[in-house]
Design an enzyme around this catalytic site. Sequence first.
Site, PDB file in Angstrom:
ATOM      1  N   LYS A 155       0.867  -1.181   0.000  1.00  0.00           N
ATOM      2  CA  LYS A 155       0.000   0.000   0.000  1.00  0.00           C
ATOM      3  C   LYS A 155       0.898   1.224   0.000  1.00  0.00           C
ATOM      4  O   LYS A 155       2.063   1.144   0.403  1.00  0.00           O
ATOM      5  CB  LYS A 155      -0.898   0.006   1.249  1.00  0.00           C
ATOM      6  CG  LYS A 155      -2.144   0.831   1.096  1.00  0.00           C
ATOM      7  CD  LYS A 155      -3.269   0.118   0.352  1.00  0.00           C
ATOM      8  CE  LYS A 155      -4.444   1.033   0.119  1.00  0.00           C
ATOM      9  NZ  LYS A 155      -5.606   0.331  -0.412  1.00  0.00           N
ATOM     10  N   ASP A 178      -6.996   4.449  -4.478  1.00  0.00           N
ATOM     11  CA  ASP A 178      -7.664   4.285  -3.178  1.00  0.00           C
ATOM     12  C   ASP A 178      -8.283   5.654  -2.892  1.00  0.00           C
ATOM     13  O   ASP A 178      -8.539   6.429  -3.836  1.00  0.00           O
ATOM     14  CB  ASP A 178      -6.663   3.861  -2.096  1.00  0.00           C
ATOM     15  CG  ASP A 178      -7.334   3.436  -0.781  1.00  0.00           C
ATOM     16  OD1 ASP A 178      -7.899   2.331  -0.717  1.00  0.00           O
ATOM     17  OD2 ASP A 178      -7.328   4.225   0.194  1.00  0.00           O
TER      18      ASP A 178
HETATM   19  P1  NAP Z   1     -12.918   7.850  -2.477  1.00  0.00           P
HETATM   20  O1  NAP Z   1     -13.468   7.663  -3.846  1.00  0.00           O
HETATM   21  O2  NAP Z   1     -11.864   8.855  -2.272  1.00  0.00           O
HETATM   22  O3  NAP Z   1     -14.149   8.119  -1.507  1.00  0.00           O
HETATM   23  C1  NAP Z   1     -13.988   8.144  -0.132  1.00  0.00           C
HETATM   24  C2  NAP Z   1     -15.308   8.531   0.511  1.00  0.00           C
HETATM   25  O4  NAP Z   1     -15.176   8.365   1.911  1.00  0.00           O
HETATM   26  C3  NAP Z   1     -15.709   9.967   0.277  1.00  0.00           C
HETATM   27  O5  NAP Z   1     -17.107  10.076   0.279  1.00  0.00           O
HETATM   28  C4  NAP Z   1     -15.089  10.678   1.479  1.00  0.00           C
HETATM   29  O6  NAP Z   1     -15.752  11.883   1.837  1.00  0.00           O
HETATM   30  C5  NAP Z   1     -15.255   9.641   2.567  1.00  0.00           C
HETATM   31  N1  NAP Z   1     -14.139   9.792   3.538  1.00  0.00           N
HETATM   32  C6  NAP Z   1     -12.805   9.657   3.307  1.00  0.00           C
HETATM   33  N2  NAP Z   1     -12.072   9.857   4.413  1.00  0.00           N
HETATM   34  C7  NAP Z   1     -12.942  10.192   5.361  1.00  0.00           C
HETATM   35  C8  NAP Z   1     -12.804  10.522   6.720  1.00  0.00           C
HETATM   36  N3  NAP Z   1     -11.609  10.579   7.332  1.00  0.00           N
HETATM   37  N4  NAP Z   1     -13.945  10.757   7.393  1.00  0.00           N
HETATM   38  C9  NAP Z   1     -15.121  10.698   6.786  1.00  0.00           C
HETATM   39  N5  NAP Z   1     -15.325  10.386   5.512  1.00  0.00           N
HETATM   40  C10 NAP Z   1     -14.258  10.121   4.796  1.00  0.00           C
HETATM   41  O7  NAP Z   1     -12.312   6.471  -1.903  1.00  0.00           O
HETATM   42  P2  NAP Z   1     -12.784   4.982  -2.207  1.00  0.00           P
HETATM   43  O8  NAP Z   1     -11.889   4.441  -3.259  1.00  0.00           O
HETATM   44  O9  NAP Z   1     -14.254   4.922  -2.377  1.00  0.00           O
HETATM   45  O10 NAP Z   1     -12.384   4.248  -0.840  1.00  0.00           O
HETATM   46  C11 NAP Z   1     -13.272   4.121   0.258  1.00  0.00           C
HETATM   47  C12 NAP Z   1     -12.810   3.000   1.174  1.00  0.00           C
HETATM   48  O11 NAP Z   1     -12.765   1.772   0.432  1.00  0.00           O
HETATM   49  C13 NAP Z   1     -11.408   3.162   1.771  1.00  0.00           C
HETATM   50  O12 NAP Z   1     -11.378   2.545   3.044  1.00  0.00           O
HETATM   51  C14 NAP Z   1     -10.543   2.360   0.812  1.00  0.00           C
HETATM   52  O13 NAP Z   1      -9.332   1.939   1.419  1.00  0.00           O
HETATM   53  C15 NAP Z   1     -11.479   1.188   0.547  1.00  0.00           C
HETATM   54  N6  NAP Z   1     -11.191   0.413  -0.667  1.00  0.00           N
HETATM   55  C16 NAP Z   1     -11.150   1.029  -1.883  1.00  0.00           C
HETATM   56  C17 NAP Z   1     -10.907   0.251  -3.020  1.00  0.00           C
HETATM   57  C18 NAP Z   1     -10.928   0.842  -4.400  1.00  0.00           C
HETATM   58  O14 NAP Z   1     -10.849   0.083  -5.363  1.00  0.00           O
HETATM   59  N7  NAP Z   1     -11.100   2.138  -4.568  1.00  0.00           N
HETATM   60  C19 NAP Z   1     -10.672  -1.120  -2.893  1.00  0.00           C
HETATM   61  C20 NAP Z   1     -10.744  -1.717  -1.634  1.00  0.00           C
HETATM   62  C21 NAP Z   1     -11.013  -0.940  -0.525  1.00  0.00           C
HETATM   63  P3  NAP Z   1     -14.984  13.273   1.617  1.00  0.00           P
HETATM   64  O15 NAP Z   1     -15.004  13.504   0.142  1.00  0.00           O
HETATM   65  O16 NAP Z   1     -15.797  14.250   2.390  1.00  0.00           O
HETATM   66  O17 NAP Z   1     -13.607  13.077   2.185  1.00  0.00           O
END
Ligand code: NAP
Length: 456
Positions: free
Chosen positions: A137, A177
């Site tokens: 990561k 991510d």
């Molecule tokens: P993203 O597109 O950047 O979206 C993140 C979302 O979560 C946004 O709505 C954001 O709101 C909110 N968020 C982020 N940090 C926050 C915090 N500290 N407190 C409250 N809200 C928060 O990211 P994503 O890819 O969807 O990832 C979301 C989760 O899934 C993470 O845990 C990531 O590690 C996991 N994940 C992602 C993938 C992937 O393929 N993308 C794969 C496996 C797991 P704001 O805009 O207000 O910050």
Amino acid sequence: MPSPTKVVPPVIDEKLDDVYAEVLRRNPGESEFHQAVNEVLDSLGPSIAKHPQFARRKIIQRICEPERQIIFRVPWEDDAGEVHINRGFRVEFNSALGPYKGGLRFHPSVNLGIVKFLGFEQIFKNALTGLPIGGAKGGSDFDPKGRSNREIMRFCQSFMTELYRHLGEYTDVPAGDIGVGGREIGWMFGQYKRITNRWESGVLTGKGTEWGGSLVRTEATGYGTVFFLQEMLAARGTELAGRTCLVSGSGNVAIYAIEKLVEEGARVVACSDSGGVIHDPDGIDLDLLKQIKEVERARISVYADRRPSATFTEAGNIWEIPCDVALPCATQNELTGRDAEKLIANGCIAVAEGANMPTMPEGVRAFQDAGVSFGPGKAANAGGVATSALEMQQNASRDSWTFEYTEDRLRMIMKGIHTSCYETAKEYGQPGNYVIGANIAGFERVARAMVALGLI
Ligand code: NAP
């Protein structure tokens, strides 16, 4: 989003006490990493008892120590000509099963402990997919919010100017991510290509579909979480259609979880961002949500301004809304023990983690004690990395598959992960405990490879 409360770690099998104490001693102050290690070690006692060679070869101690940690300076200039310095990270945790694989996160909260927790989880998640990928990561404490496209591009180029030397299709293959989507992957790939003079498409995944990306990669984590949820519901003799769901977040994972939930006949009544919660009892309007979050890149509060049936609660708590199924898809430790009690009292029967480690240990225990089907992130959200591995396969054969074929592959992989967690939990006398099942099944695959590869 609730404010984080203190994590009370579960009690570890006494045989692993010393291993955990050593992790605490060697990695001071890295609370998220401690939490992730604790959660895995808590499951591994029975596996170590059954396979004494894993203890003899000190497999767990080796797994807890990253193979390589890279920390670097990322200088960049904003539109006004001011210089900024951020910190970049890549933790290459374990390559027993394949090249290092795991996303990059750009968020101001990123530090070494967070990258290590994510990299550690990634080892087991990747193993569960059954595909040849190791765990890693990375990311930076850079905050893309409020930055112009040109500023984000300059940051991505500077970040890749150091990171490129550690990457390669057989070495380390990052993806997106939080804060890193297709746009950022494009700018990083462009810089990699420029520096190396190589069109090495297998070096990053999550690429645009016109230049080496895989169809379904954008949707994969959200869709995969729903496929896993469907398997959990089928295992308890019920189904998703007609169920009321909550999905926290409104980023990549949340949006495509909502899309698949709706396609499968469920109703999603709430989602959120770090500013607050949208409650739309008529069901979230996905086109409007995509317009606001993907096209305009605006705050979720705008949704309520445009949709009369919806309300926005600033700093609200999504888990207080009654539902049958909850999908935490935002970030780590977003669902507390108290939230879990509330969900249980409101009749929630299943929780599938789209985010990484979103449920605090007290919450996990509460769900399990109440008989709620609980799918931990390392199993439930493995669809993203699995489809990244499918992207690598397509890149290696210079091929591109149809949406339908790729989605079918994803569905089969998620089904396979569910079966593996379910059967392993049963084999170890804990039927229905997907946490134990995922941890032991993922661990044993990595451990067998590490034994086979000698002392590495
Ligand atoms: P993203 O597109 O950047 O979206 C993140 C979302 O979560 C946004 O709505 C954001 O709101 C909110 N968020 C982020 N940090 C926050 C915090 N500290 N407190 C409250 N809200 C928060 O990211 P994503 O890819 O969807 O990832 C979301 C989760 O899934 C993470 O845990 C990531 O590690 C996991 N994940 C992602 C993938 C992937 O393929 N993308 C794969 C496996 C797991 P704001 O805009 O207000 O910050």
